[in-house]
Design an enzyme around this catalytic site. Structure first.
Site, mmCIF file in Angstrom:
data_model
loop_
_atom_site.group_PDB
_atom_site.id
_atom_site.type_symbol
_atom_site.label_atom_id
_atom_site.label_comp_id
_atom_site.label_asym_id
_atom_site.label_seq_id
_atom_site.Cartn_x
_atom_site.Cartn_y
_atom_site.Cartn_z
ATOM 1 N N SER A 88 0.853 -1.185 0.000
ATOM 2 C CA SER A 88 0.000 0.000 0.000
ATOM 3 C C SER A 88 0.890 1.238 0.000
ATOM 4 O O SER A 88 2.117 1.149 0.037
ATOM 5 C CB SER A 88 -0.902 0.013 1.240
ATOM 6 N N LYS A 89 0.252 2.404 -0.018
ATOM 7 C CA LYS A 89 1.018 3.654 -0.051
ATOM 8 C C LYS A 89 1.895 3.825 1.181
ATOM 9 O O LYS A 89 2.952 4.455 1.119
ATOM 10 C CB LYS A 89 0.067 4.850 -0.189
ATOM 11 N N ARG A 90 1.476 3.261 2.306
ATOM 12 C CA ARG A 90 2.289 3.428 3.516
ATOM 13 C C ARG A 90 3.618 2.676 3.406
ATOM 14 O O ARG A 90 4.563 2.949 4.147
ATOM 15 C CB ARG A 90 1.516 2.971 4.757
#
Length: 494
Positions: free
Chosen positions: A270-272
């Site tokens: 994910s973006k994290r």
């Protein structure tokens, strides 16, 4: 368990697949993104593996934009996909195919399957399907499409009522895919529904469009994420039906389903975790395409202990069977380390041109200075942002702005030393070796370590406490600018 006689094989295993490749006119792979968003890092790796497999076998690598979702497909997304692929050097070998433009061809195949008895018009309503699904849930059994229209006589088709086309999935035996990455995978045919291939408005579904496009494009090897494994079995139903209708022109493709990419913690990427669009790796993180190429190559594939692998080596060494079966772990820090290596290896003029837009007001003379400075600038930088930041002192205007640490170094004693340094260096030849010799002599005469002179000198020349070697800084700034900056800080009131 199905017997050998009940099993239909798709593909031919690793050894036989190689023979199959030799028997074809040539390897053809495809990358087929949906333009509903940016080109993400997983999609870029899938494109890379398709490109490499085709190049390794002297084949063809194609692009297809699967834009049938008209509500979500956008021109900016399409442009971003092409932009990202071109940046990585993964543009297609031919003009891209746009799936939506081929809808009539997809529908033609659906109607041909109906006419041949391998598909059927289904008049079940959404309400009827919902009721059957609810009943299956209440009885705690899997819901399967059992349509009374499967074997209905066309003479009984009701006029004026909406219908869809469903493929007739086999109800006995099993299908085995000898996946080039995952190995043999078998699914009982009873698990496959009579799924819809043509909607009630006459538009094709994804399952039909993919199969027809792959066939018409001559795709021999389907390399994609392992989240598509179930789709392969469903799509083979259409392929086998068309084999029965048209014969040997509809060969099974070889399948290679590559594991998805996870974050360093093992969770879905994910973006994290740093999972951004490819354009963000270039524009926001300041990465070079060769670094991203190399890192994506190593995400799930390897060649011994080699880490730094050139494009030419990748083409020579790449084997799809060497892709691991487990999920790859994305590590942004490792990607940045790769990038630091490639920055140090990159051509100086190229790097200067890449960071020039990040430095305000740069003219031709400034670009030339930037290129000259690049050998000493790039050894300290991990990305283009750091490279630009490290170069800004070259173009700073007086009075020079000092950061907090630099200002803290310029005590009254340090400013007095700067005045003496200016006098010492003013008569020296302006080159690194004589400047270094002069400053060392001065340090010895005063009983100081060289750092006691270099630290305030760096602050005065660059406004920071980090920079290339201080003698490189002096040479790059030149005699007049260097002495002016030193004098400015020596005379400043604390």
């Amino acid at each position: 368990m199905a017997s050998a006689s009940d099993t239909v094989s798709a593909g031919s295993g690793a050894g036989a697949a190689a023979a199959s490749v030799m028997g074809r006119k040539g390897v053809v792979t495809r990358f087929a993104p949906s333009p509903t968003g940016y080109l993400h890092i997983g999609g870029a790796r899938t494109a890379l593996f398709n490109w490499l497999f085709a190049r390794h076998h002297g084949g063809t690598y194609l692009l297809r934009i699967e834009d049938t979702d008209r509500a979500r497909s956008t021109e900016p997304a399409i442009e971003a996909i092409f932009d990202g692929l071109n940046w990585l050097g993964l543009g297609g070998d031919e003009e891209p195919v746009f799936q939506f433009a081929r809808s009539d061809r997809h529908a033609e195949v659906a109607h041909k399957l109906v006419e041949s008895g391998h598909a059927y018009r289904c008049y079940l309503t959404q309400e009827e399907l919902a009721a059957r699904r609810t009943a299956a849930q209440a009885e705690r059994r899997p819901f399967r499409i059992e349509s009374e229209w499967r074997e209905a006589d066309p003479a009984t088709w009701p006029e004026g009522q909406p219908w869809v086309v469903r493929i007739k999935a086999p109800r006995e035996g099993a299908t085995t895919i000898d996946d080039l990455v995952q190995g043999p995978i078998t699914v009982q045919n009873v698990e496959i529904d009579d799924y819809v291939i043509l909607r009630s408005d006459g538009t094709p579904t994804y399952m039909l469009a993919v199969v027809v496009d792959d066939h018409d494009m001559g795709v021999t090897h389907v390399i994609r994420g392992d989240d598509h494994i179930n789709n392969a079995f469903r799509q083979l139903v259409v392929i086998h039906a068309m084999q029965a209708v048209e014969g040997s022109g509809w060969e099974d493709p070889a399948y290679a389903h590559i594991p998805l990419i996870h974050g360093a913690d093992g969770a879905k990427l994910s973006k994290r975790h740093g999972a951004l669009g490819v354009d963000a790796y270039r524009d926001e993180l300041g990465l070079l395409p060769e670094a991203v190429f190399n890192y994506l190559l190593r995400l799930g594939w390897g060649h011994g202990d080699d880490e730094i692998i050139s494009r030419e080596q990748a083409v020579e060494w790449f084997e799809i069977g060497d892709v691991g079966k487990g999920a790859a772990r994305f590590d942004l820090k490792k990607l940045q380390n790769f990038n630091g290596h490639y920055i140090r290896e990159a051509d100086d003029a190229r790097l200067a041109a890449l960071i020039a837009p990040r430095i305000d007001g740069l003219d031709a003379a400034g670009l030339a200075l930037l290129t000259t400075a690049m050998p000493v600038l790039k050894v300290r930088a991990a990305d283009l942002g750091e490279l630009a930041s490290g170069a800004r002192f070259l173009f700073a205007q007086r009075p020079l702005a000092l950061d907090e640490k630099a200002a803290g170094l310029l005590t009254e004693e340090a400013r007095a030393l700067l005045g003496a340094i200016a006098e010492k260096l003013a008569g020296e030849e302006w080159a690194a070796a004589p400047l270094e010799a002069a400053l060392k002599t001065m340090a010895e005469e005063r009983g100081l370590g060289l750092g006691k002179l270099a630290q305030p000198l760096r602050a005065a020349l660059t406004g920071t406490t980090t920079s290339p070697g201080i003698f490189d800084v002096l040479v790059l700034l030149g005699r007049d600018e260097s002495l002016a900056r030193i004098a400015e800080q020596a005379q400043a009131v604390t």
